[in-house]
Design a protein around this motif. Structure first.
Motif: not given
Length: 254
Positions: A39-41, A47-51, A130-134, A153-155
């Motif tokens: 899933e491109d999100a 992101l965890r699944e992507r890796g 939230d992703v930037t925070g990670l 803010g890109a999705a």
């Protein structure tokens, strides 16, 4: 000839890598395999699944046959989303599967910051906050202080890949802070290879972009140093900062 194999999730800004080959103007080759990104999100779970190990391993044999001497998982979120320990375990698993030195873009960012002798950075990320925070937490785990950050803010990767240079530049200027020694742009979905020196001139400090760092990290693993100032300060440093050199080899843990 030095060959660095790149595993890249899906399609967004992979054309930056042939551009980097041209800018290096030497015998370096960067064969790339596009993995299934799922899933491109820009969400932590996606992101965890992507890796996931199975997705990354998909292109290993093809890159080995292409003569790769080192492999880099060319995804930032697909590695920092696992955390500091998880990203190293991911890279070590990739190295064992391939029988080659391996790393990821996220781990490469830490090595590149150390290469420049920096400790305090600003982050200009296209992600949601939230992703930037990670990513900031990932850097903090490595002893890198994030003194300022801006989120675009890109999705999704597809959305980030459509950004024009001016939008990226605005985000970088927003993120910068006087206390930051370096500005980081952590997404291989952004097209940035063509204008890193322009960003550095505008800010008066080094800028590290994801595609640039990905290639540098692969060359580091292959023990190949390059002087290519058209790719920014990271490629214009002839000798590493004393004490900054990272270990190389199959086991990429520090």
């Amino acid at each position: 000839m030095t060959t660095v194999g790149l595993l890249y999730p899906g399609h967004a800004a992979e054309d930056d890598f042939p551009r980097i080959e041209i800018l290096l103007d030497t015998d370096i080759r960067l064969p790339l395999f596009s993995t299934d990104p799922g899933e491109d999100a820009y969400r932590p779970d996606a992101l965890r699944e992507r890796g996931a190990a199975g997705r990354i391993a998909e292109g290993v044999e093809e890159l080995r046959l292409a003569g790769a001497e080192a492999l880099v998982w060319a995804s930032t979120g697909g590695s920092f989303g696992l955390g500091w320990e998880g990203a190293h375990e991911q890279a070590a698993a990739l190295a064992r599967t391939a029988g080659l030195p391996a790393s990821s873009t996220s781990v490469g960012f830490v090595h590149a910051v150390r290469e420049l002798g920096a400790r305090r950075v600003a982050v200009a990320a296209p992600y949601p906050e939230d992703v930037t925070g990670l990513f900031a937490q990932f850097l903090a785990s490595a002893g890198v202080e994030v003194v300022a950050a801006a989120s675009g803010g890109a999705a999704s990767s597809a959305e980030a890949g459509s950004w024009e240079p001016e939008r990226v530049k605005r985000l970088v200027l927003e993120a910068d802070d006087p206390d930051a020694e370096v500005v980081l742009i952590p997404d291989t979905s952004l097209h940035t290879a063509a204008y890193v020196p322009e960003l550095e001139e505008a800010l008066g400090k080094p800028v590290l972009t994801a595609c640039q760092v990905t290639v540098w990290e692969g060359l580091r693993l292959a023990d190949r140093r390059m002087w290519a100032p058209r790719l920014g300060t990271l490629f214009a440093t002839r000798e590493p900062v004393r004490g900054s050199q990272e270990p190389k080899g199959i086991e990429v843990r520090e």
